[in-house]
Design a protein around this motif. Structure first.
Motif, PDB file in Angstrom:
ATOM      1  N   ARG A 123       0.830  -1.204   0.000  1.00 24.06           N
ATOM      2  CA  ARG A 123       0.000   0.000   0.000  1.00 24.06           C
ATOM      3  C   ARG A 123       0.867   1.257   0.000  1.00 24.06           C
ATOM      4  N   SER A 171       1.741   1.899  -3.477  1.00 22.87           N
ATOM      5  CA  SER A 171       0.596   2.463  -4.219  1.00 22.87           C
ATOM      6  C   SER A 171       0.423   3.951  -3.902  1.00 22.87           C
ATOM      7  N   VAL A 172       0.572   4.314  -2.624  1.00 23.85           N
ATOM      8  CA  VAL A 172       0.461   5.733  -2.239  1.00 23.85           C
ATOM      9  C   VAL A 172       1.597   6.525  -2.893  1.00 23.85           C
ATOM     10  N   LYS A 183       0.862   6.952  -6.624  1.00 21.17           N
ATOM     11  CA  LYS A 183      -0.234   7.923  -6.784  1.00 21.17           C
ATOM     12  C   LYS A 183       0.275   9.360  -6.521  1.00 21.17           C
ATOM     13  N   ARG A 201       2.520  10.529  -9.333  1.00 23.47           N
ATOM     14  CA  ARG A 201       1.745  10.939 -10.519  1.00 23.47           C
ATOM     15  C   ARG A 201       1.178  12.347 -10.316  1.00 23.47           C
ATOM     16  N   GLU A 202       0.613  12.572  -9.140  1.00 26.71           N
ATOM     17  CA  GLU A 202       0.026  13.889  -8.869  1.00 26.71           C
ATOM     18  C   GLU A 202       1.104  14.968  -8.931  1.00 26.71           C
ATOM     19  N   ARG A 212       2.325  15.823 -12.380  1.00 28.90           N
ATOM     20  CA  ARG A 212       1.343  16.519 -13.224  1.00 28.90           C
ATOM     21  C   ARG A 212       1.078  17.946 -12.756  1.00 28.90           C
ATOM     22  N   ASP A 213       1.599  18.270 -11.594  1.00 30.77           N
ATOM     23  CA  ASP A 213       1.465  19.649 -11.114  1.00 30.77           C
ATOM     24  C   ASP A 213       2.781  20.355 -11.427  1.00 30.77           C
TER      25      ASP A 213
END
Lengths: 390, 316
Positions: free
Chosen positions: A2, A5-6, A9, A12-13, A16-17
């Motif tokens: 997990r 996965s965090v 994630k 990715r965020e 993209r910022d």
């Protein structure tokens, strides 16, 4: 799993910022560049305002000799080790003009050569041992640059008079710089502080990253999943660490490209920077627990930011307030602030050529503080944001 | 009777002096669609937030398959999927990325979460937006994605808070059909202030107002509880006290065969064979001097039940 996965994630965020990512990456390198541009010669050149009322004296051959003119040349000839001038002379007509320049900070110190300056120097040179050369100087004593400029300028005049009058100084000073501190220019002195400041700034990103989840309501979605506070914090922290590693390396590369030299191993400085970053992120996570919106997180994070910057010795040196001693090591209140140790360790490495053993205490202190703040952050986060609301 | 999957036992929640939910007890059975009907602020969302473990009750408990959800194990929480009223998405993640991520947070393996997510996106007409970031979706698409997020870990119980709120008519039909299809193999609890939605979807409806459970039964039984038959609504011009007097006089004349109410300038008559009663209603109206400005004949609804219970309309 997990945590991974965090991490993915969050990565990715973050990727993209682009605005936030870009600003985070370029902040410290940009500041290094700006400081380098600020000090074209590597260090500050102090402006000395000179009021020259000296009448000079007529020599036996009929020429006029001005000791003040020669003393001014002596002031101008004070240089750094690399040959760049330390002092620059700006002639002014009188005291009024000098005071205006001091108030405007276009000058740091004034020196007032009296009308009989040359006559007195000449008299001493000819054997009048009871005389003393009058020299008036002054400036804004609250200006931190004033003492440096005043000591350098009056020292130059003092030295000139001693040589000219063939007098030996009463005390012969021999300065022995610690490590490579004698050869460091001002730009190089600022680099460790900029590195630590770059790490401190991550407090905003860390606290805002968590607050964003709270504000968007996505944390409530996660609240009823199997993910734990530790997993969420660890995954988020790992991405911030990755970003900070890149930012730190970029900062070092920029500094080195602009002429920065480290006396100690650069890898050790990178390690110190990394652990510092981890501790700052930990503090950021603690702050996030007191915020429910990104705006709140920003405001709340300003409080520790100011503490970390101004009370750690990063922005300017502060006296240590030792509370107690452990194994011969005095523990001060500001030792609770990770940048305190980072600033000391980086200075040791860069300027004094320290190795791993020399900064072990700072490294241990940073690691302990990092783990402490991270653990507090996880505990508070669990209680404030991941538990069912009361 | 099928197995009880969720049991609410004397649940109470207060916010200062406001009692948001007061001594609520009910049971939800496996495979049923359970509707929470009530006006805004009735305590529906507070109730379901406690049912899925997001909110701690002041007293009482919620049992999922016999185990308490608040303070219980993650396994119990994972048996419930929640679609909140607000859209809660990661704006910078694509549809499939966030579905996969939330699945992984429930320990669904990445590959399985991806496959399941793609199927759900397909079923809710979002598959062509699979790789679009959430912030680029329309409001209706975001709400549908919000629903997908509640289902990716394949929960037994799905809690939907106002699932049709903010949806365009096309998406509303899609979501309603989808909820009905889900009901074949999952237990669904939904909140709504839309009587039509509750009536069409729910097997049983709990009507809640000001934190109190008023009634709980099937929609048909609830409608029958206010008397079998239809409703005629007559909009009336004139003074309020004249309408009230007319209402009382008509009720006296109709006796037990009809229920007459006057509210908001409208006279409502509920009766089994209301069409045959119309001449008598109009005769009585002519005597009062009140002028009808409109007349509407319809079947009785859950809103009539709510009005009967509270004297107010649902949207007040």
């Amino acid at each position: 799993m997990r945590i991974w996965s965090v991490f993915v994630k969050s990565l990715r965020e973050q990727s993209r910022d682009l605005l936030v990512l870009g600003l985070t990456l370029v902040f410290a390198p940009l500041f290094v560049l700006i400081y380098w541009l600020w000090f074209p010669s590597g260090s500050t050149t102090y402006t000395v305002l000179v009021i020259n009322k000296d009448q000079g004296v007529e020599l036996d051959d009929g020429t006029t000799w001005s000791a003040a003119d020669e003393a001014i040349q002596a002031i101008e000839s004070v240089t750094y080790a690399d040959g760049n001038p330390m002092l620059t002379v700006k002639p002014v007509a009188g005291r009024n003009e000098a005071e205006k320049a001091l108030r405007d900070r276009s000058g740091l110190v004034f020196i007032d050569f009296s009308e009989d300056f040359s006559r007195t120097v000449q008299a001493i040179r000819q054997g009048s041992t009871s005389l003393s050369v009058p020299l008036t100087f002054g400036g804004d004593l609250t200006n931190p640059y004033y003492p440096v400029a005043a000591i350098l300028a009056t020292g130059a005049v003092d030295h000139y008079v001693q040589v000219t009058t063939d007098h030996q100084p009463l005390v012969t000073y021999l300065e022995e710089p610690l490590g490579a501190s004698g050869t460091r220019n001002e730009f190089e002195i600022y680099v460790p502080g900029l590195l630590v400041m770059g790490a401190i700034l991550l407090i905003f990103q860390a606290s805002m990253a968590v607050a964003r989840e709270v504000e968007a309501g996505t944390l409530r979605r996660l609240q009823i999943t199997r993910v734990s506070a530790f997993e969420l914090m660890a995954g988020t922290t790992a991405v911030l660490m990755l970003v900070s590693i890149v930012a730190t390396l970029l900062t070092y590369l920029t500094a080195v490209a602009l002429g920065f030299h480290s006396q100690g191993p650069l890898w050790l400085a990178v390690v110190i920077s990394m652990v510092t970053t981890f501790s700052i992120i930990g503090i950021g996570l603690v702050m996030a627990c007191f915020a429910r919106t990104v705006a709140q997180a920003f405001v709340v994070a300003n409080f520790p930011f100011a503490f970390l910057l101004f009370f750690s010795g990063t922005a300017f040196p502060l006296p240590r307030m030792t509370m107690f001693t452990i194994a011969g090591q005095g523990i001060a209140l500001n030792d609770l602030l990770p940048p305190t140790h980072a600033a000391i360790a980086l200075n040791k490495i860069f300027t004094l050529g320290a190795g791993f053993g020399d900064v072990l205490y700072e490294l241990i202190a940073l690691t302990v503080l990092s783990l402490l703040y991270f653990a507090v952050g996880v505990w508070l986060f669990q209680r404030t944001h991941l538990r069912a609301e009361g | 009777m099928s197995e009880i999957v969720l049991q609410v036992d004397r649940l109470t929640k207060r916010y200062g002096s406001l009692v948001a939910v007061n001594d609520l007890s009910l049971e939800v059975h496996e495979g049923e669609v359970f509707g929470f009907l009530g006006p805004n602020g009735a305590g529906k969302t507070t109730s379901i937030n406690m049912m899925c473990g997001l909110l701690r009750p002041d007293s009482g408990r919620v049992l999922v398959h016999g185990d308490p959800i608040t303070g219980g194990s993650a396994d119990i929480r994972a048996r419930v999927g929640v679609c909140p009223q607000e859209v809660t998405l990661w704006s910078k993640l694509t549809c499939i990325e966030q579905v996969e991520f939330i699945g992984q947070m429930y320990d669904v393996p990445g590959r399985v979460a991806r496959q399941r997510g793609e199927r759900l996106l397909e079923e809710l007409d979002l598959i062509d937006k699979r790789d679009k970031q959430a912030h680029t979706l329309s409001g209706g698409m975001k709400r549908r994605l919000n629903l997908v997020m509640a289902l990716v870990h394949d929960p037994d119980i799905v809690v939907l808070d106002e699932p049709e709120a903010g949806l365009d008519p096309q998406s509303r039909v899609k979501v309603r059909e989808y909820i009905q299809s889900l009901a074949r193999h999952k237990t669904i609890i939904l909140t709504t202030h839309n009587m039509d939605e509750a009536e069409r979807i729910a097997d049983r409806v709990a009507i809640i107002d000001q934190g109190e459970l008023l009634v709980l039964d099937t929609p048909e039984a609830l409608k029958n509880s206010i008397g079998e038959g239809d409703v005629v609504e007559i909009a009336l011009d004139g003074e309020e006290d004249m309408r009230t007097r007319y209402s009382a006089s008509l009720q006296e004349q109709m006796g037990a065969q009809a229920i007459v109410q006057a509210a908001d300038g409208t006279l409502t008559v509920h009766a089994r064979d209301v069409v045959n009663l119309l001449p008598a209603i109009i005769d009585e109206l002519n005597k009062t001097g009140l002028k009808p400005t409109g007349m509407h004949l319809r079947e009785s609804t859950l809103e009539d039940v709510f009005i009967q219970l509270t004297g107010r309309r649902l949207r007040e």
